[in-house]
Design an enzyme around this catalytic site. Structure first.
Site, PDB file in Angstrom:
ATOM      1  N   CYS A  99       4.793   9.821  -0.322  1.00 45.28           N
ATOM      2  CA  CYS A  99       3.433  10.271  -0.076  1.00 45.28           C
ATOM      3  C   CYS A  99       3.052  11.308  -1.121  1.00 45.28           C
ATOM      4  O   CYS A  99       3.738  12.327  -1.262  1.00 45.28           O
ATOM      5  CB  CYS A  99       3.311  10.873   1.323  1.00 45.28           C
ATOM      6  SG  CYS A  99       1.651  11.497   1.676  1.00 45.28           S
ATOM      7  N   ASN A 118       9.809   4.615   2.359  1.00 40.00           N
ATOM      8  CA  ASN A 118       9.826   4.143   3.745  1.00 40.00           C
ATOM      9  C   ASN A 118      11.168   3.486   4.062  1.00 40.00           C
ATOM     10  O   ASN A 118      11.927   3.109   3.163  1.00 40.00           O
ATOM     11  CB  ASN A 118       8.735   3.086   3.930  1.00 40.00           C
ATOM     12  CG  ASN A 118       7.348   3.640   3.750  1.00 40.00           C
ATOM     13  OD1 ASN A 118       6.738   4.123   4.682  1.00 40.00           O
ATOM     14  ND2 ASN A 118       6.839   3.561   2.529  1.00 40.00           N
ATOM     15  N   HIS A 156       6.896   4.489  12.379  1.00 37.89           N
ATOM     16  CA  HIS A 156       6.826   4.528  10.912  1.00 37.89           C
ATOM     17  C   HIS A 156       7.774   5.622  10.425  1.00 37.89           C
ATOM     18  O   HIS A 156       7.495   6.813  10.596  1.00 37.89           O
ATOM     19  CB  HIS A 156       5.382   4.830  10.494  1.00 37.89           C
ATOM     20  CG  HIS A 156       5.142   4.854   9.021  1.00 37.89           C
ATOM     21  ND1 HIS A 156       4.344   3.937   8.378  1.00 37.89           N
ATOM     22  CD2 HIS A 156       5.584   5.693   8.058  1.00 37.89           C
ATOM     23  CE1 HIS A 156       4.296   4.204   7.089  1.00 37.89           C
ATOM     24  NE2 HIS A 156       5.046   5.284   6.867  1.00 37.89           N
ATOM     25  N   HIS A 164      10.291   7.372   7.345  1.00 33.30           N
ATOM     26  CA  HIS A 164      10.706   7.529   5.951  1.00 33.30           C
ATOM     27  C   HIS A 164      12.186   7.894   5.926  1.00 33.30           C
ATOM     28  O   HIS A 164      12.718   8.450   6.885  1.00 33.30           O
ATOM     29  CB  HIS A 164       9.856   8.590   5.259  1.00 33.30           C
ATOM     30  CG  HIS A 164       8.476   8.109   4.922  1.00 33.30           C
ATOM     31  ND1 HIS A 164       8.055   7.880   3.640  1.00 33.30           N
ATOM     32  CD2 HIS A 164       7.432   7.781   5.720  1.00 33.30           C
ATOM     33  CE1 HIS A 164       6.805   7.442   3.649  1.00 33.30           C
ATOM     34  NE2 HIS A 164       6.401   7.379   4.908  1.00 33.30           N
ATOM     35  N   ARG A 213       0.826  -1.213   0.000  1.00 36.77           N
ATOM     36  CA  ARG A 213       0.000   0.000   0.000  1.00 36.77           C
ATOM     37  C   ARG A 213       0.857   1.258   0.000  1.00 36.77           C
ATOM     38  O   ARG A 213       0.968   1.947  -0.989  1.00 36.77           O
ATOM     39  CB  ARG A 213      -0.947  -0.021   1.214  1.00 36.77           C
ATOM     40  CG  ARG A 213      -2.146   0.940   1.090  1.00 36.77           C
ATOM     41  CD  ARG A 213      -1.843   2.401   1.277  1.00 36.77           C
ATOM     42  NE  ARG A 213      -1.268   2.735   2.580  1.00 36.77           N
ATOM     43  CZ  ARG A 213      -0.909   3.973   2.920  1.00 36.77           C
ATOM     44  NH1 ARG A 213      -1.033   4.994   2.063  1.00 36.77           N
ATOM     45  NH2 ARG A 213      -0.360   4.215   4.105  1.00 36.77           N
ATOM     46  N   ASP A 214       1.496   1.544   1.110  1.00 40.89           N
ATOM     47  CA  ASP A 214       2.277   2.773   1.213  1.00 40.89           C
ATOM     48  C   ASP A 214       3.425   2.766   0.216  1.00 40.89           C
ATOM     49  O   ASP A 214       3.817   3.805  -0.309  1.00 40.89           O
ATOM     50  CB  ASP A 214       2.799   2.922   2.645  1.00 40.89           C
ATOM     51  CG  ASP A 214       3.199   4.345   2.979  1.00 40.89           C
ATOM     52  OD1 ASP A 214       2.946   5.243   2.163  1.00 40.89           O
ATOM     53  OD2 ASP A 214       3.754   4.569   4.067  1.00 40.89           O
TER      54      ASP A 214
END
Length: 299
Positions: free
Chosen positions: A239, A248, A206, A208, A16-17
């Site tokens: 994003c 990420n 989380h 990046h 997803r991300d």
């Protein structure tokens, strides 16, 4: 001296991300094969897809097919921005949802055209209903450290926002350095406070890797007692609503670092490399994370 957790859980967010910002459309069957390969590498907890408007995130237009086609293996999240998304996810068979909000108003307005307060007001009844229905709810806290439009974010604002979610019964907080500007001291301080304030709630970090600080920040969070980490195979990600945000933290780099410190993740690195090798031809740019580059040079 400090002690580290003996185990850590990696929540794989690549499907997803990782893929949401890809310019090249990845077809559904390739996504499903990628997910299967990640599961076989020992990554049962995963963020599969998002139920958002294809107009804004076309890469996620096949969300229903992804949920239906994925073998159930551990907790699998789907991102849901609103009531329509939650309903669509549950109809598709999802049993774990993730909601999201930005700590900074500017980011939130760019992302979903609502202020942070408006987003929280809309989410409260949805979360409470989901919990009544026995749904696992993860709250993703964006711009927890820095905002691309406002700069540094007051840690107390992040903690207060997390507290609202906890009061509403969420099962997990995923606290994000959305644009990769945090440093290890900031990571350690914020996650130490969160662990102390919310000892009975799952907390995931989380990060990046915009400034190549993601591993250092993850280590600082680990020292603070965090044992759940979002990561993306091959360092995929970015994003679309956060200018300058890059991928990420790479799952393979994070797993390697943890294993070298005797923190077990249950992930088979060789199988993980195979999963990355599979998806690499389907994305826009070569994947050049540290451990994956070494793997390719070794072959």
């Amino acid at each position: 001296m400090f002690s580290l957790p003996k185990t850590a859980t990696i929540i794989e967010v690549g499907p997803r991300d990782g893929l949401q910002n890809e310019a090249r459309t990845v077809n559904t069957e390739d996504k499903l094969d990628f997910i299967k390969a990640l599961q076989e590498a020992g990554l049962p907890e995963m963020e599969l897809t998002s139920f958002v408007s294809p107009k804004w995130v076309p890469q996620m237009a096949d969300a229903r097919e992804i949920v239906a086609g994925t073998k159930k293996s551990g907790r699998q999240f789907v991102l849901t921005p609103n009531e329509r998304g939650i309903n669509a996810a549950l109809e598709a068979g999802a049993d774990s949802i993730a909601v999201f909000v930005g700590v900074s108003n500017s980011f939130n307005e760019k992302n979903i055209n609502k202020s942070t307060a408006q987003s929280m007001e809309a989410l409260k009844p949805l979360i409470e209903k989901a919990k009544q229905d026995g749904i696992f709810v993860r709250a993703c806290i964006s711009t927890a450290f820095y905002c691309p439009f406002e700069g540094a974010v007051d840690p107390q604002k992040t903690i207060e926002l997390c507290g609202q979610f906890v009061d509403w019964g969420v099962d997990e907080l995923s606290v994000a350095d959305t644009i990769g500007m945090a440093n290890p001291q900031e990571s350690h301080e914020l996650f130490s406070q969160l662990k102390k304030r919310f000892p009975d709630v799952l907390i995931a970090a989380h990060f990046h890797d915009t400034r190549r600080m993601a591993l250092a920040n993850a280590y600082a969070a680990l020292v603070a007692g965090i044992d759940r980490f979002d990561a993306s195979a091959g360092g995929l990600g970015g994003c679309p609503f956060a200018p300058g945000a890059t991928g990420n933290v790479a799952t393979e780099d994070l797993v390697h670092m943890f294993h070298r410190m005797s923190v077990d993740t249950g992930v088979d690195l060789e199988k993980l490399y195979e999963a990355i090798s599979f998806i690499e031809p389907h994305v826009s740019n070569p994947l050049q994370t540290g451990m994956y580059t070494l793997y390719k040079n070794r072959k």
